[in-house]
Design a protein around this motif. Structure first.
Motif, PDB file in Angstrom:
ATOM      1  N   PHE A  50     -38.860 -37.819  29.441  1.00 55.19           N
ATOM      2  CA  PHE A  50     -40.305 -37.903  29.272  1.00 55.19           C
ATOM      3  C   PHE A  50     -40.758 -36.910  28.208  1.00 55.19           C
ATOM      4  O   PHE A  50     -40.245 -35.784  28.130  1.00 55.19           O
ATOM      5  N   ASP A  51     -41.727 -37.306  27.401  1.00 53.82           N
ATOM      6  CA  ASP A  51     -42.373 -36.368  26.492  1.00 53.82           C
ATOM      7  C   ASP A  51     -43.321 -35.463  27.275  1.00 53.82           C
ATOM      8  O   ASP A  51     -43.823 -35.836  28.350  1.00 53.82           O
ATOM      9  N   THR A  52     -43.596 -34.298  26.734  1.00 47.38           N
ATOM     10  CA  THR A  52     -44.551 -33.397  27.368  1.00 47.38           C
ATOM     11  C   THR A  52     -45.967 -33.937  27.191  1.00 47.38           C
ATOM     12  O   THR A  52     -46.339 -34.322  26.075  1.00 47.38           O
ATOM     13  N   PRO A  53     -46.768 -34.018  28.263  1.00 46.83           N
ATOM     14  CA  PRO A  53     -48.151 -34.497  28.119  1.00 46.83           C
ATOM     15  C   PRO A  53     -48.964 -33.602  27.187  1.00 46.83           C
ATOM     16  O   PRO A  53     -48.619 -32.443  26.949  1.00 46.83           O
ATOM     17  N   VAL A  54     -50.030 -34.148  26.657  1.00 44.95           N
ATOM     18  CA  VAL A  54     -50.899 -33.384  25.756  1.00 44.95           C
ATOM     19  C   VAL A  54     -51.477 -32.174  26.485  1.00 44.95           C
ATOM     20  O   VAL A  54     -51.568 -31.072  25.927  1.00 44.95           O
ATOM     21  N   ASP A  55     -51.871 -32.368  27.748  1.00 43.58           N
ATOM     22  CA  ASP A  55     -52.470 -31.271  28.528  1.00 43.58           C
ATOM     23  C   ASP A  55     -51.760 -31.199  29.881  1.00 43.58           C
ATOM     24  O   ASP A  55     -52.295 -31.648  30.897  1.00 43.58           O
ATOM     25  N   PRO A  56     -50.549 -30.638  29.935  1.00 43.97           N
ATOM     26  CA  PRO A  56     -49.789 -30.628  31.184  1.00 43.97           C
ATOM     27  C   PRO A  56     -50.421 -29.742  32.247  1.00 43.97           C
ATOM     28  O   PRO A  56     -51.052 -28.723  31.940  1.00 43.97           O
ATOM     29  N   ASN A  57     -50.254 -30.130  33.503  1.00 39.63           N
ATOM     30  CA  ASN A  57     -50.709 -29.352  34.645  1.00 39.63           C
ATOM     31  C   ASN A  57     -49.504 -28.693  35.309  1.00 39.63           C
ATOM     32  O   ASN A  57     -48.398 -29.242  35.301  1.00 39.63           O
ATOM     33  N   THR A  58     -49.709 -27.545  35.898  1.00 41.35           N
ATOM     34  CA  THR A  58     -48.674 -26.944  36.726  1.00 41.35           C
ATOM     35  C   THR A  58     -48.728 -27.577  38.114  1.00 41.35           C
ATOM     36  O   THR A  58     -49.729 -28.205  38.496  1.00 41.35           O
ATOM     37  N   VAL A  59     -47.651 -27.410  38.881  1.00 36.87           N
ATOM     38  CA  VAL A  59     -47.651 -27.914  40.250  1.00 36.87           C
ATOM     39  C   VAL A  59     -48.768 -27.235  41.043  1.00 36.87           C
ATOM     40  O   VAL A  59     -49.449 -27.871  41.874  1.00 36.87           O
ATOM     41  N   GLU A  60     -48.975 -25.956  40.800  1.00 33.07           N
ATOM     42  CA  GLU A  60     -50.032 -25.223  41.510  1.00 33.07           C
ATOM     43  C   GLU A  60     -51.411 -25.815  41.213  1.00 33.07           C
ATOM     44  O   GLU A  60     -52.269 -25.926  42.103  1.00 33.07           O
ATOM     45  N   GLN A  61     -51.634 -26.202  39.960  1.00 34.28           N
ATOM     46  CA  GLN A  61     -52.920 -26.818  39.599  1.00 34.28           C
ATOM     47  C   GLN A  61     -53.086 -28.173  40.284  1.00 34.28           C
ATOM     48  O   GLN A  61     -54.184 -28.533  40.715  1.00 34.28           O
ATOM     49  N   MET A  62     -52.013 -28.943  40.369  1.00 36.39           N
ATOM     50  CA  MET A  62     -52.087 -30.242  41.058  1.00 36.39           C
ATOM     51  C   MET A  62     -52.417 -30.057  42.523  1.00 36.39           C
ATOM     52  O   MET A  62     -53.221 -30.800  43.097  1.00 36.39           O
ATOM     53  N   ILE A  63     -51.782 -29.068  43.148  1.00 35.76           N
ATOM     54  CA  ILE A  63     -52.056 -28.802  44.562  1.00 35.76           C
ATOM     55  C   ILE A  63     -53.504 -28.363  44.737  1.00 35.76           C
ATOM     56  O   ILE A  63     -54.216 -28.834  45.638  1.00 35.76           O
TER      57      ILE A  63
END
Length: 341
Positions: free
Chosen positions: A232-245
């Motif tokens: 997978f390519d890196t998203p333009v604005d990746p989120n951390t797992v902590e941010q998703m939680i």
């Protein structure tokens, strides 16, 4: 309007001259009658006139506006033989052999296109794909710039909630008939040729750049059509797992899946279980561990419901190959039941 309806409407606006080499086949006669009646094309049937007219009478289908040519007795044989001989002389074909070949319905039909007497030919009802393609290849040849003969099927998928595949549900599958086991270079050429055809339709804005990825086994193979070497390519604005939680009101944190098996190869439905760390998330916090789940989920449905993605990391499992994949936040994932552990 569906894709098929759009194609029919386009055909009516500019009917093309189409030659059907298997003109004595009752199925072809019936189809030709329907095509002529709808005004989709200007049809020519190849075969013996008496047999074709008798079959049409038995089926009670009209032959209005349909031409009938007996390829064995056509006055165009000599001209077509010359065209064929020019193309195949270097391969050892004599003019007399070219005359004999030009009389064969499949070759005669292809030669009408090569000579400009027809816009296209359709065969394969009573002949194999190989025979049909070979006649066209020898009589007409490849398009300028093409390196390989290939084919594609247009599949129109009924629309369902949460399943939106292709413009108007249309997908092009290539190659399904001519090149059964392409190498990476041939696969790239097949994809390019298919995309070029799509660019000539009203869906041209749906076609992106096409290149061979090498991320799958060529078919047929014992693994099936499984993608390999997924990165997978890196998203333009990746989120951390902590941010998703933190952004989750109620959900499940899954750290590992296992015992994954394919249920439906067409809709890419997989079944499996969670393992080694499944947690309940509420109001942006991990609350406690929970029992593992079983799931049945379509990859197509899952990827259409991705709300957030993180930075891809190298991952592997005891039942899969290595891949580079990101953590994801997915809504409406289809867990089916709770396990006992």
């Amino acid at each position: 309007m569906t894709l098929i309806e759009k194609l029919k409407a386009r055909a009516r606006t500019r009917p093309q001259r189409i030659v059907l080499p298997e003109g004595e086949d009752p199925r072809v006669i019936s189809a030709a009658s329907a095509i002529a009646r709808e005004g989709f094309a200007k049809i020519t049937l190849l075969g013996r006139k008496q047999i074709i007219e008798s079959a049409a009478a038995d089926m009670r289908v009209p032959l209005t506006d349909i031409s009938i040519i007996d390829s064995q007795a056509s006055p165009r044989i000599e001209a077509y033989a010359q065209i064929y001989n020019e193309r195949r002389r270097a391969r050892g074909a004599s003019l007399e052999e070219s005359r004999d070949i030009a009389r064969k319905p499949l070759h005669f039909a292809a030669l009408t296109v090569a000579a400009g007497d027809a816009d296209g030919t359709v065969g394969g009802a009573a002949n194999t794909t190989g025979e049909t393609v070979r006649a066209a290849l020898h009589a007409i040849g490849l398009a300028p710039g093409a390196k390989l003969v290939s084919s594609f099927f247009i599949m129109v998928i009924p629309q369902r909630p949460g399943l939106d595949l292709g413009p108007d549900g249309a997908l092009l599958f290539a190659d399904c008939a001519v090149v059964p086991d392409p190498n990476p270079e041939e696969l790239a050429e097949i994809a390019r040729a298919t995309a070029e055809k799509m660019k000539k339709s009203e869906y041209q804005d749906k076609v992106g750049p096409v290149a061979a990825t090498g991320h799958g086994f060529s078919l047929p193979n014992e693994m099936g059509e499984a993608p390999m070497n997924i990165v997978f390519d890196t998203p333009v604005d990746p989120n951390t797992v902590e941010q998703m939680i933190a952004s989750t009101e109620r959900g499940v944190l899954v750290t590992r899946l296992w015992y994954i098996r394919e249920v439906d190869p067409y809709e890419k439905i997989l079944t499996g279980m969670t393992r080694d760390g499944t947690f309940y998330v509420e109001n942006g916090r991990v609350r406690h561990g929970i029992l593992n789940f079983r799931f049945n989920e379509s990859l197509i449905h899952m990827f259409s419901n991705v709300e957030a993605m993180g930075t891809p990391v190298r991952a592997s499992g005891e039942e899969s190959f290595d891949m580079v994949a990101p953590p994801m936040k997915v809504r409406d994932f289809n867990f089916t039941e709770v396990t006992k552990f």
